[in-house]
Design a protein around this motif. Structure first.
Motif, PDB file in Angstrom:
ATOM      1  N   GLY B 491       0.831  -1.210   0.000  1.00 46.99           N
ATOM      2  CA  GLY B 491       0.000   0.000   0.000  1.00 46.99           C
ATOM      3  C   GLY B 491       0.861   1.254   0.000  1.00 46.99           C
ATOM      4  O   GLY B 491       0.519   2.261  -0.630  1.00 46.99           O
ATOM      5  N   ASP B 492       1.996   1.193   0.729  1.00 46.58           N
ATOM      6  CA  ASP B 492       2.882   2.371   0.823  1.00 46.58           C
ATOM      7  C   ASP B 492       3.371   2.792  -0.560  1.00 46.58           C
ATOM      8  O   ASP B 492       3.388   3.979  -0.891  1.00 46.58           O
ATOM      9  CB  ASP B 492       4.106   2.036   1.701  1.00 46.58           C
ATOM     10  CG  ASP B 492       3.726   2.029   3.169  1.00 46.58           C
ATOM     11  OD1 ASP B 492       2.582   2.433   3.473  1.00 46.58           O
ATOM     12  OD2 ASP B 492       4.551   1.604   3.989  1.00 46.58           O
ATOM     13  N   ALA B 493       3.804   1.794  -1.339  1.00 47.68           N
ATOM     14  CA  ALA B 493       4.341   2.102  -2.668  1.00 47.68           C
ATOM     15  C   ALA B 493       3.266   2.736  -3.543  1.00 47.68           C
ATOM     16  O   ALA B 493       3.528   3.694  -4.289  1.00 47.68           O
ATOM     17  CB  ALA B 493       4.882   0.836  -3.321  1.00 47.68           C
ATOM     18  N   LEU B 494       2.058   2.201  -3.439  1.00 48.66           N
ATOM     19  CA  LEU B 494       0.952   2.753  -4.223  1.00 48.66           C
ATOM     20  C   LEU B 494       0.651   4.181  -3.779  1.00 48.66           C
ATOM     21  O   LEU B 494       0.468   5.076  -4.604  1.00 48.66           O
ATOM     22  CB  LEU B 494      -0.292   1.888  -4.058  1.00 48.66           C
ATOM     23  CG  LEU B 494      -0.367   0.629  -4.931  1.00 48.66           C
ATOM     24  CD1 LEU B 494      -1.574  -0.203  -4.550  1.00 48.66           C
ATOM     25  CD2 LEU B 494      -0.453   1.016  -6.411  1.00 48.66           C
ATOM     26  N   ALA B 495       0.629   4.362  -2.445  1.00 51.80           N
ATOM     27  CA  ALA B 495       0.315   5.690  -1.921  1.00 51.80           C
ATOM     28  C   ALA B 495       1.375   6.707  -2.333  1.00 51.80           C
ATOM     29  O   ALA B 495       1.064   7.874  -2.605  1.00 51.80           O
ATOM     30  CB  ALA B 495       0.215   5.618  -0.395  1.00 51.80           C
ATOM     31  N   MET B 496       2.620   6.267  -2.386  1.00 49.82           N
ATOM     32  CA  MET B 496       3.710   7.185  -2.762  1.00 49.82           C
ATOM     33  C   MET B 496       3.820   7.366  -4.272  1.00 49.82           C
ATOM     34  O   MET B 496       4.652   8.132  -4.748  1.00 49.82           O
ATOM     35  CB  MET B 496       5.043   6.657  -2.223  1.00 49.82           C
ATOM     36  CG  MET B 496       5.171   6.771  -0.710  1.00 49.82           C
ATOM     37  SD  MET B 496       6.626   5.871  -0.129  1.00 49.82           S
ATOM     38  CE  MET B 496       7.928   6.864  -0.803  1.00 49.82           C
ATOM     39  N   GLY B 497       3.027   6.600  -5.003  1.00 48.55           N
ATOM     40  CA  GLY B 497       3.035   6.751  -6.461  1.00 48.55           C
ATOM     41  C   GLY B 497       4.262   6.143  -7.122  1.00 48.55           C
ATOM     42  O   GLY B 497       4.680   6.580  -8.203  1.00 48.55           O
ATOM     43  N   VAL B 498       4.853   5.131  -6.459  1.00 46.17           N
ATOM     44  CA  VAL B 498       6.065   4.500  -7.021  1.00 46.17           C
ATOM     45  C   VAL B 498       5.813   3.949  -8.440  1.00 46.17           C
ATOM     46  O   VAL B 498       6.646   4.148  -9.335  1.00 46.17           O
ATOM     47  CB  VAL B 498       6.603   3.401  -6.072  1.00 46.17           C
ATOM     48  CG1 VAL B 498       7.744   2.623  -6.714  1.00 46.17           C
ATOM     49  CG2 VAL B 498       7.064   4.025  -4.769  1.00 46.17           C
ATOM     50  N   PRO B 499       4.677   3.257  -8.676  1.00 46.40           N
ATOM     51  CA  PRO B 499       4.455   2.754 -10.044  1.00 46.40           C
ATOM     52  C   PRO B 499       4.489   3.858 -11.093  1.00 46.40           C
ATOM     53  O   PRO B 499       4.955   3.643 -12.208  1.00 46.40           O
ATOM     54  CB  PRO B 499       3.064   2.112  -9.972  1.00 46.40           C
ATOM     55  CG  PRO B 499       2.915   1.719  -8.544  1.00 46.40           C
ATOM     56  CD  PRO B 499       3.609   2.798  -7.771  1.00 46.40           C
ATOM     57  N   TRP B 500       4.033   5.057 -10.729  1.00 47.99           N
ATOM     58  CA  TRP B 500       4.052   6.156 -11.701  1.00 47.99           C
ATOM     59  C   TRP B 500       5.486   6.511 -12.095  1.00 47.99           C
ATOM     60  O   TRP B 500       5.743   6.882 -13.238  1.00 47.99           O
ATOM     61  CB  TRP B 500       3.335   7.394 -11.130  1.00 47.99           C
ATOM     62  CG  TRP B 500       1.845   7.204 -11.095  1.00 47.99           C
ATOM     63  CD1 TRP B 500       1.060   7.002 -10.003  1.00 47.99           C
ATOM     64  CD2 TRP B 500       0.971   7.158 -12.224  1.00 47.99           C
ATOM     65  NE1 TRP B 500      -0.248   6.833 -10.365  1.00 47.99           N
ATOM     66  CE2 TRP B 500      -0.340   6.932 -11.737  1.00 47.99           C
ATOM     67  CE3 TRP B 500       1.155   7.285 -13.605  1.00 47.99           C
ATOM     68  CZ2 TRP B 500      -1.443   6.831 -12.564  1.00 47.99           C
ATOM     69  CZ3 TRP B 500       0.051   7.184 -14.436  1.00 47.99           C
ATOM     70  CH2 TRP B 500      -1.228   6.961 -13.919  1.00 47.99           C
ATOM     71  N   PHE B 501       6.373   6.398 -11.113  1.00 53.71           N
ATOM     72  CA  PHE B 501       7.784   6.672 -11.421  1.00 53.71           C
ATOM     73  C   PHE B 501       8.282   5.680 -12.480  1.00 53.71           C
ATOM     74  O   PHE B 501       8.929   6.063 -13.461  1.00 53.71           O
ATOM     75  CB  PHE B 501       8.628   6.553 -10.143  1.00 53.71           C
ATOM     76  CG  PHE B 501      10.103   6.480 -10.418  1.00 53.71           C
ATOM     77  CD1 PHE B 501      10.814   7.621 -10.742  1.00 53.71           C
ATOM     78  CD2 PHE B 501      10.773   5.259 -10.385  1.00 53.71           C
ATOM     79  CE1 PHE B 501      12.173   7.563 -11.020  1.00 53.71           C
ATOM     80  CE2 PHE B 501      12.126   5.180 -10.664  1.00 53.71           C
ATOM     81  CZ  PHE B 501      12.832   6.341 -10.984  1.00 53.71           C
ATOM     82  N   TYR B 502       7.944   4.402 -12.280  1.00 53.81           N
ATOM     83  CA  TYR B 502       8.419   3.379 -13.229  1.00 53.81           C
ATOM     84  C   TYR B 502       7.747   3.527 -14.599  1.00 53.81           C
ATOM     85  O   TYR B 502       8.364   3.245 -15.622  1.00 53.81           O
ATOM     86  CB  TYR B 502       8.209   1.974 -12.647  1.00 53.81           C
ATOM     87  CG  TYR B 502       9.226   1.672 -11.571  1.00 53.81           C
ATOM     88  CD1 TYR B 502      10.548   1.419 -11.913  1.00 53.81           C
ATOM     89  CD2 TYR B 502       8.891   1.693 -10.231  1.00 53.81           C
ATOM     90  CE1 TYR B 502      11.507   1.178 -10.945  1.00 53.81           C
ATOM     91  CE2 TYR B 502       9.837   1.454  -9.250  1.00 53.81           C
ATOM     92  CZ  TYR B 502      11.141   1.195  -9.610  1.00 53.81           C
ATOM     93  OH  TYR B 502      12.093   0.969  -8.662  1.00 53.81           O
ATOM     94  N   ILE B 503       6.490   3.988 -14.592  1.00 51.04           N
ATOM     95  CA  ILE B 503       5.831   4.262 -15.885  1.00 51.04           C
ATOM     96  C   ILE B 503       6.584   5.389 -16.597  1.00 51.04           C
ATOM     97  O   ILE B 503       6.867   5.316 -17.797  1.00 51.04           O
ATOM     98  CB  ILE B 503       4.348   4.654 -15.661  1.00 51.04           C
ATOM     99  CG1 ILE B 503       3.558   3.432 -15.180  1.00 51.04           C
ATOM    100  CG2 ILE B 503       3.735   5.222 -16.945  1.00 51.04           C
ATOM    101  CD1 ILE B 503       2.134   3.735 -14.742  1.00 51.04           C
ATOM    102  N   ALA B 504       6.950   6.399 -15.816  1.00 54.33           N
ATOM    103  CA  ALA B 504       7.607   7.572 -16.413  1.00 54.33           C
ATOM    104  C   ALA B 504       8.976   7.242 -16.994  1.00 54.33           C
ATOM    105  O   ALA B 504       9.374   7.822 -18.002  1.00 54.33           O
ATOM    106  CB  ALA B 504       7.732   8.673 -15.358  1.00 54.33           C
ATOM    107  N   VAL B 505       9.705   6.328 -16.352  1.00 55.21           N
ATOM    108  CA  VAL B 505      11.065   6.051 -16.865  1.00 55.21           C
ATOM    109  C   VAL B 505      11.075   4.998 -17.985  1.00 55.21           C
ATOM    110  O   VAL B 505      12.104   4.788 -18.624  1.00 55.21           O
ATOM    111  CB  VAL B 505      12.039   5.585 -15.745  1.00 55.21           C
ATOM    112  CG1 VAL B 505      12.203   6.669 -14.706  1.00 55.21           C
ATOM    113  CG2 VAL B 505      11.599   4.274 -15.122  1.00 55.21           C
ATOM    114  N   SER B 506       9.929   4.360 -18.230  1.00 55.22           N
ATOM    115  CA  SER B 506       9.913   3.268 -19.209  1.00 55.22           C
ATOM    116  C   SER B 506      10.267   3.724 -20.617  1.00 55.22           C
ATOM    117  O   SER B 506      11.134   3.128 -21.266  1.00 55.22           O
ATOM    118  CB  SER B 506       8.529   2.596 -19.235  1.00 55.22           C
ATOM    119  OG  SER B 506       8.286   2.012 -17.994  1.00 55.22           O
ATOM    120  N   LEU B 507       9.599   4.778 -21.059  1.00 61.49           N
ATOM    121  CA  LEU B 507       9.866   5.217 -22.437  1.00 61.49           C
ATOM    122  C   LEU B 507      11.291   5.752 -22.612  1.00 61.49           C
ATOM    123  O   LEU B 507      11.936   5.444 -23.619  1.00 61.49           O
ATOM    124  CB  LEU B 507       8.812   6.223 -22.905  1.00 61.49           C
ATOM    125  CG  LEU B 507       7.459   5.579 -23.218  1.00 61.49           C
ATOM    126  CD1 LEU B 507       6.464   6.609 -23.726  1.00 61.49           C
ATOM    127  CD2 LEU B 507       7.581   4.429 -24.219  1.00 61.49           C
TER     128      LEU B 507
END
Lengths: 293, 524
Positions: B491-507
């Protein structure tokens, strides 16, 4: 249809040149690129096939600089490298289908052509077997099939008969002869008989330099009167080899008939013989003992 | 013995002349630099030793030992496989070389490669002493002995384990890489105290610490610098005659393990190798006997007219496709097939099991435990992305086709995304009702193929991605370190928006892969 190569060079290290000032102009027909191992045949072919970038010089296809617009040539290029791999878990149909997609071919047409090519290279019985289990000759035939996938206008085949059995070799030679017409075929080899029957012109290359580019007849004329047959005893053969360039020998009841390539008759008993392309190749490429002395 | 020496020497020479070896040395220098700069600290409670030769040597050696116990194995792995792929193996197999000599030769070469890293770190220790030493007395004995006594046994074990895994049919590929990671994970807490020498270091240092009247109640920490009010104590080093003896057992264990590798070693017999080929291959062989079409319908239609294609003039004319979307879809489909082809029935069964489990399990379990498995299970497939052409020697065929950069690499990436969506289809269906959790799924779908492609293009081997994804999985979903939690398992990672960081660095990662491939094609 024209392939023009001008002052092409490739430098690998400070003092190592794979190719130097190589120039050639080709129209439809079959060019046999002949030279010893390490002469630069594969280097020039890789550069024309847009794999390797030249250090200097230009290659143009129908007036378009290949270095600037490689896809202009790649659309019509068929290339069989000397060493190539396959995806071992795919069968022949799958592998060729994959490469047809990569080459950007219309799927339905490609499918028909793949089936036909499989038959043409005599792999019908193995079409659905994983390529990983193929012999070297069978893999080579897969390579030949992939090179013909896009009906190439420029076909580059580097040592294509390596690993083929005699029957397949003849089949391949016939195929190449059959392909000539409105396309350019570049065939590199150090086996003269591979190009003897099919090549419309021959380029001799050694130490990264183009020595000669001529019609086969012109090469033959150049060595006319320079091939000699000399019957010697088998005991003298070693000594004769040390002093003359011996193309081959035939055992006879009266001794050994040595075929010698030389500007002058090696012995008063030696008789002139009609020259072959192999003699011409040796005359221009191989170091002659008498010249060394 | 002569054969063994020359085998090891040739192998060592071959490896140190590769670019990848320079990268390894550069990483060793980087590690040494980080220790010098105080990123890694060895402390007992709130005490650390005065930076003298003994302390710096031990700190540097123990840091290196810890890293080599995991990374060392992966660094030297694969040289038996290399002999198999290059064909050198068959030449060796036809010589009088004995199996034992071969495996010990490989063991010696592995050891030599890792010893170069030890050498680099020993040099770094010397530099650290001269620059950052609080007592700069040059006691080389106390500075270097920790490398010999602590690091070298681990080097030997890593080198021997790599040979054993390389020679064992079921361990020589991805399965072995994953197994070693888990072995390391579970064995280190059990035997690490002795193997990595933490036990003896703590015992010896605690004696010195207590003798100086320190209030120390136990515990030793090797790790990143923490903001702790540190006190110092003077430590003069080990009595090496007492410490070194027990560690000789690791030398014996390594020699034995390397020798044991000779038992499963197949001496490069392709027949034995083929017998152990995955089931999928046997399935394909079996399929050819089935009464299914051997050729396409179009072929049969033509075959009625012409029974034999004997001339190139009879071949169907082909034209380049101008429908770029359809063409891209074809290449993506072909790339996906390449990814999936040749996997064992077990691989497909587990993938199908994961899909079903994701559909049936509680959503929390799916997000916390099953989604990480979804991205971990295709590890052998991810790790082939971007380097498959080089691995199988197909690069020249691909690079001479039109648009090799813009057509093939994005298609490979897209196939990776599709693979993720297929294996994760169970999760995807569940998450459609919980849009808040979707970024985690999307992050995995975009980031993992991008990372796989970049590492495959840059590294040219499968191991970097395999190690990195396992570390991600261990630190993120398993241990809850949010920065490593790509798919938001906690839940912490989701709350901190960690997945968004990984989405942003993918491209950007995909873009970097394209740039590197372009550069590779330019310098060919």
């Amino acid at each position: 249809m024209e392939l023009r190569i001008e002052n092409l060079s490739k430098q690998y290290g400070r003092n190592i040149w794979g190719l130097r000032d190589f120039s050639l102009r080709l129209g439809p027909g079959i060019l046999g690129l002949l030279g010893p191992n390490g002469a630069g045949k594969s280097t020039v072919m890789r550069m024309i096939a847009t794999i390797t970038h030249p250090t200097s010089g230009t290659i143009s296809w129908n007036g378009v600089d290949v270095a600037r617009q490689p896809d202009h040539l790649r659309q019509v290029l068929g290339y069989l490298p000397q060493d190539f791999g396959v995806y071992p878990n795919l069968n022949v149909v799958e592998f060729l289908t994959y490469l047809a997609a990569v080459k950007g071919l219309v799927r339905t047409q490609a499918r028909c052509r793949i089936d036909e090519l499989i038959q043409l290279v005599n792999l019908t019985d193995a079409a659905y077997r994983p390529i990983g289990g193929f012999s070297g000759g069978m893999r080579q035939r897969v390579g030949i099939a992939q090179a013909l996938l896009n009906d190439p206008h420029l076909l580059i085949v580097d040592e294509p008969t390596v690993g083929l059995d005699p029957e397949e070799r003849v089949r391949f030679r016939n195929l190449i002869a059959d392909l000539a017409g409105e396309r350019i075929v570049m065939l590199s080899t150090h086996i003269v008989s591979d190009v003897e029957a099919t090549a419309t012109s021959i380029a001799l290359i050694a130490d990264g330099r183009l020595l000669h580019h001529a019609l086969p007849e012109e090469l033959l004329r150049a060595v006319e009167g320079k091939v000699w047959g000399w019957v010697i005893s088998s005991g003298d053969l070693t000594a004769v080899r040390q002093h003359h360039l011996v193309a081959n020998t035939i055992r006879r009841a009266d001794g050994v008939l040595a075929r010698i390539v030389s500007d002058h008759a090696p012995h008063p008993d030696a008789a002139p013989l009609p020259a072959t392309l192999e003699d011409a190749y040796l005359y221009f490429i191989a170091p002659r003992p008498e010249a060394a002395r | 013995m002569n054969a063994l020496y020359h085998l090891a020497l040739a192998d060592f020479r071959e490896r140190v002349r590769r670019f990848s070896f320079l990268v390894i040395v550069a990483l060793a220098v980087l590690l040494g630099y980080q220790v010098i700069n105080g990123l890694f600290v060895l402390r007992l409670g709130s005490y650390r030793g005065v930076y003298n030769a003994a302390w710096i040597g031990t700190l540097m050696a123990i840091t290196l030992t810890f890293f080599l116990s995991l990374i060392g194995f992966y660094l030297v792995r694969g040289n038996v496989q290399q002999d198999r792929q290059t064909g050198v193996g068959q030449i060796l197999a036809a010589s009088p070389l004995r199996r034992l000599a071969y495996v010990w030769g490989k063991f010696a070469s592995n050891t030599a490669v890792l010893l170069v890293i030890v050498g680099v770190l020993a040099l770094a220790a010397l530099v650290m002493l001269l620059i950052h030493g609080e007592d700069k007395t040059l006691n080389l004995y106390q500075l270097l002995m920790p490398f010999l006594v602590f690091a070298v046994p681990v080097v030997l074990l890593a080198a021997a384990t790599a040979v054993f895994f390389d020679c064992s049919p079921f361990l020589r590929e991805t399965g072995g890489n994953v197994l070693y990671f888990f072995l390391w994970l579970f064995m280190i807490p059990a035997v690490g105290g002795h193997l990595l020498a933490f036990q003896v270091i703590e015992q010896e240092m605690a004696v010195a610490l207590r003798a100086q009247g320190a209030d120390y109640s136990g515990g030793i920490v090797l790790g990143a610098t923490e903001v702790v009010e540190m006190q110092t104590f003077l430590w003069g080093g080990f009595d090496w005659t007492a410490v070194a003896g027990p560690r000789l057992i690791y030398l014996a264990a390594a020699l034995l393990l390397a020798a044991l590798a000779a038992l499963p070693f197949d001496r490069f017999d392709p027949a034995r190798y083929r017998l152990r080929a995955p089931r999928a291959r046997r399935f394909t062989t079996w399929r050819q006997w089935m009464p299914v079409k051997r050729f396409s319908k179009s072929f049969y239609k033509q075959a009625t007219i012409q029974t034999n294609i004997a001339h190139s003039g009879q071949l169907t004319l082909v034209a380049p496709s101008h429908n770029q979307i359809s063409l891209f879809a074809q290449i993506v489909a072909a790339e996906l097939k390449l990814l999936l082809k040749g996997r064992s029935a077990l691989w497909y069964a587990v993938a199908a099991g994961l899909i079903v489990a994701c559909l049936l399990a509680p959503l929390e379990t799916v997000q916390r435990w099953l989604l990480p498995l979804v991205w971990l299970w295709p590890l052998p497939l991810w790790s082939e992305m971007g380097m498959r052409g080089r691995k199988y020697g197909v690069d020249q065929l691909l690079f001479s086709a039109p648009s090799p950069l813009w057509r093939q690499l994005p298609a490979t990436w897209m196939a990776g995304v599709l693979l993720y969506c297929i294996v994760g289809s169970g999760v995807l269906l569940r998450l459609l009702t919980e849009p808040a959790l979707l970024p985690g799924f999307v992050a995995g779908a975009l980031f993992i193929p991008s990372l796989a492609l970049l590492l495959g293009v840059v590294g040219g081997t499968e191991r970097p991605l395999q190690i990195l994804l396992l570390i991600y999985w261990y630190l993120g979903p398993l241990n809850g370190l949010t920065a490593f939690d790509i798919t938001g398992a906690t839940g912490d990672a989701l709350a901190m928006g960690v997945p968004w960081f990984y989405i942003a660095v993918s491209l950007p990662l995909l873009g970097l892969a394209l740039l590197v491939r372009r550069r590779q094609m330019e310098i060919l």
